[in-house]
Write an enzyme that holds these catalytic residues in place. Structure first.
Site, mmCIF file in Angstrom:
data_model
loop_
_atom_site.group_PDB
_atom_site.id
_atom_site.type_symbol
_atom_site.label_atom_id
_atom_site.label_comp_id
_atom_site.label_asym_id
_atom_site.label_seq_id
_atom_site.Cartn_x
_atom_site.Cartn_y
_atom_site.Cartn_z
ATOM 1 N N HIS A 196 -2.321 -16.789 4.505
ATOM 2 C CA HIS A 196 -2.090 -15.477 3.888
ATOM 3 C C HIS A 196 -0.907 -14.745 4.503
ATOM 4 C CE1 HIS A 196 -5.822 -15.113 1.399
ATOM 5 N NE2 HIS A 196 -6.157 -16.130 2.185
ATOM 6 N N ASP B 286 5.652 -9.226 5.991
ATOM 7 C CA ASP B 286 4.308 -9.217 5.401
ATOM 8 C C ASP B 286 4.142 -10.443 4.524
ATOM 9 O OD1 ASP B 286 1.776 -8.204 4.725
ATOM 10 O OD2 ASP B 286 2.559 -6.179 4.416
HETATM 11 P P1 ADQ Z 1 -3.348 -7.290 4.918
HETATM 12 O O1 ADQ Z 1 -2.455 -7.370 6.101
HETATM 13 O O2 ADQ Z 1 -4.649 -6.623 5.141
HETATM 14 O O3 ADQ Z 1 -3.619 -8.748 4.268
HETATM 15 P P2 ADQ Z 1 -2.419 -6.057 2.299
HETATM 16 O O4 ADQ Z 1 -2.140 -7.230 1.444
HETATM 17 O O5 ADQ Z 1 -1.416 -4.983 2.104
HETATM 18 O O6 ADQ Z 1 -2.438 -6.457 3.836
HETATM 19 O O7 ADQ Z 1 -3.812 -5.281 2.029
HETATM 20 C C1 ADQ Z 1 -5.026 -5.824 1.841
HETATM 21 C C2 ADQ Z 1 -6.009 -4.828 1.150
HETATM 22 O O8 ADQ Z 1 -6.541 -3.818 2.029
HETATM 23 C C3 ADQ Z 1 -5.416 -4.081 -0.037
HETATM 24 O O9 ADQ Z 1 -6.263 -4.319 -1.097
HETATM 25 C C4 ADQ Z 1 -5.425 -2.606 0.363
HETATM 26 O O10 ADQ Z 1 -5.694 -1.702 -0.688
HETATM 27 C C5 ADQ Z 1 -6.522 -2.545 1.386
HETATM 28 N N1 ADQ Z 1 -6.177 -1.486 2.337
HETATM 29 C C6 ADQ Z 1 -5.075 -1.430 3.091
HETATM 30 N N2 ADQ Z 1 -5.061 -0.277 3.793
HETATM 31 C C7 ADQ Z 1 -6.168 0.404 3.439
HETATM 32 C C8 ADQ Z 1 -6.698 1.681 3.780
HETATM 33 N N3 ADQ Z 1 -6.024 2.471 4.577
HETATM 34 N N4 ADQ Z 1 -7.878 2.050 3.252
HETATM 35 C C9 ADQ Z 1 -8.518 1.257 2.393
HETATM 36 N N5 ADQ Z 1 -8.055 0.065 1.998
HETATM 37 C C10 ADQ Z 1 -6.895 -0.353 2.509
HETATM 38 C C11 ADQ Z 1 -3.193 -10.117 4.517
HETATM 39 C C12 ADQ Z 1 -1.693 -10.320 4.687
HETATM 40 C C13 ADQ Z 1 -0.957 -9.772 3.467
HETATM 41 C C14 ADQ Z 1 -1.483 -10.442 2.197
HETATM 42 C C15 ADQ Z 1 -3.000 -10.369 2.142
HETATM 43 C C16 ADQ Z 1 -3.563 -11.210 1.000
HETATM 44 O O11 ADQ Z 1 -1.231 -9.681 5.870
HETATM 45 O O12 ADQ Z 1 0.441 -9.975 3.583
HETATM 46 O O13 ADQ Z 1 -0.933 -9.791 1.071
HETATM 47 O O14 ADQ Z 1 -3.581 -10.868 3.348
HETATM 48 O O15 ADQ Z 1 -3.136 -12.536 1.072
#
Ligand code: ADQ
Length: 448
Positions: free
Chosen positions: A159, A353
């Site tokens: 991921h 990211d």
């Molecule tokens: P993450 O690093 O967690 O995931 P991201 O893809 O932006 O990053 O977000 C994941 C989820 O968490 C989103 O659905 C978002 O809405 C939710 N989220 C983030 N901040 C939040 C908050 N403050 N309150 C509530 N919900 C929140 C990892 C990788 C990413 C990749 C994903 C999926 O780091 O690059 O896109 O996996 O593969």
């Protein structure tokens, strides 16, 4: 069709099993709906060390999915999860080798926990299963399963980004890590750059394996619906009233150094300094729930952000205006979707990211007659398909400041035209297409 066996470090908590709350669970929801499935991983519980720790597998069936989880000891949690996965692999894969806190003994615990996962999963496997392993916590799990004689198709999806070999080799066992990947029939990464980096690594260490691109997305229909329907929620109304018609900027990220948060706040500070006409006239909400709070780098980042938000509010705030509304606790997803819809601009400025789903969620949540502007880092995995956003270099605070000014003064026609370009990709590459394409590739790999 045989069962799909999903393996990830964390498995959704029991309360989230009927209504998945986020991340992987949401992405896999569609795939898990079809046929019978097993989802194996850590329970999230830590237990005390006992001689010859041999955790029991706890089973829970919800609809067609059986959740199988094991507890980890405090030492396993510390070495496998905190130190090796989050203190070494995470920074390295995000191009931050300087933040790695390397210690050989954590590598041993990481390997042992992967072998423990393999031993505990083995008796649960059935003929015809297809196994899909997720993320950097479990790089060597495929090999550990093969060592136990598993012949089922095994796929692996990363991921997060994968760095060029020149950086990756900072990990003393990078060779072994890539060699172990030969156990997989399908290896999926988020972007062309990541797949190229991994394939270069394979050819340098002389490994026959091939990484392919399977970009992840969201469930745009349900997110858009949630965003629109949530507008009548009293909490969303409360936010709306508090804006009093002022332009609204939103940022939503886990508190993580990959997300470029200090750089973003600096960009906002310069925006207020260089474009004084916006002072007192905008609202910026930054939602940044604390994650991995026990890792020292994350504690330091929290302090740095607290200080920056305090400094900006102290310098530019007034008795009737707060420049940044800064939250370090999560906001429920249902509210977030409508918050995005209310926002005139979103700041998604990671330094690096894997994909970044927030960028896609923001686009999906917009009102197409009056969409907001996405400000996006070149270094998000989502960037190549979202170039109609206002693209910024997150290291350049002036670039962020200019983009904010441009977003808030953009003519309606340009806002709509940009959104019209962004929308098709968010609906084309979804959580469903991602899971379906990967599982299809896994099915074919064994036939080949
Ligand atoms: P993450 O690093 O967690 O995931 P991201 O893809 O932006 O990053 O977000 C994941 C989820 O968490 C989103 O659905 C978002 O809405 C939710 N989220 C983030 N901040 C939040 C908050 N403050 N309150 C509530 N919900 C929140 C990892 C990788 C990413 C990749 C994903 C999926 O780091 O690059 O896109 O996996 O593969």
């Amino acid at each position: 069709m045989g069962r799909l066996v999903v393996v990830s470090n964390r498995v959704p908590a029991p309360r989230d099993r009927l209504q998945p709350a986020g991340g992987l669970a949401v992405a896999l929801r569609a795939a898990l709906k079809e046929g019978s499935c097993l989802w194996f991983g850590w329970s999230g519980q830590q237990v005390s060390e006992k001689e010859g720790h041999d955790p029991e597998v706890s089973l829970d069936k919800v609809e067609n999915v059986t959740y199988a989880t094991i507890d980890l000891t405090h030492a396993e949690y510390d070495g496998f999860y905190q130190k090796y996965s989050n203190g070494i692999l995470w920074p390295l894969c995000h191009y931050r080798a300087g933040l790695m806190d390397y210690d050989r003994k954590d590598r041993v615990i990481y390997q042992n926990v992967n072998e423990l996962f393999a031993r505990k999963l083995l008796p649960l496997l059935q003929p015809g299963d297809q196994i899909w392993i997720h993320d950097y916590h479990l790089f060597p799990l495929g090999q550990a399963l093969r060592d136990l004689g598993v012949t089922a198709p095994i796929g692996f999806f990363l991921h997060i980004p994968f760095p060029p070999w020149s950086l990756m080799r900072a990990l003393p066992e990078a060779d072994a890590l890539l060699r172990a990947m030969q156990a997989y029939d399908v290896i999926g990464l988020q972007t062309e750059d990541d797949a190229r980096n991994m394939n270069d690594g394979f050819s340098i260490v002389g490994v026959k394996a091939r990484a392919e691109v399977f970009p992840i997305g969201i469930d745009p229909d349900s997110f858009a619906k949630q965003a629109e329907e949530g507008l009548s929620n009293p909490d969303v109304q409360r936010l709306k009233e508090s804006l009093r018609g002022k332009p609204f900027i939103i940022g939503v990220d886990r508190l993580d150094y990959s997300k470029g948060l200090p750089e973003r706040l600096k960009g906002y500070e310069i925006f207020l300094e260089r474009y004084p006409e916006h002072r007192g006239k905008v609202v910026y909400l930054q939602v940044t729930p604390v994650s991995r709070g026990n890792v020292p780098e994350y504690r330091a980042l929290r302090r740095e952000l607290d200080e920056a938000a305090g400094r900006i509010n102290g310098t530019y705030g007034d008795f009737d205006w707060t420049p940044i509304r800064y939250l370090t606790h999560p906001v429920p997803r249902a509210l977030l979707a409508s918050f995005y819809r209310l926002a005139d601009a979103a700041l998604v400025t990671p330094l690096r990211d894997g994909m970044n789903l927030v960028a896609k969620e923001y686009v999906a949540a917009q009102d197409k007659a009056n969409p907001g502007v996405l400000i996006l880092s070149h270094f998000a995995g989502a960037a190549p398909d979202m170039e109609a956003a206002l693209m910024v270099n997150p290291h350049d605070a002036d670039d962020i400041a200019d983009a904010l000014h441009k977003a808030l003064t953009m003519p309606d026609g340009e806002r709509r035209a940009r959104w019209d370009h962004l929308e098709p990709d968010v609906w084309r590459v979804t959580a469903l297409t991602w899971a379906r394409d990967f599982i299809q590739a896994l099915g074919k790999a064994r036939l080949a």
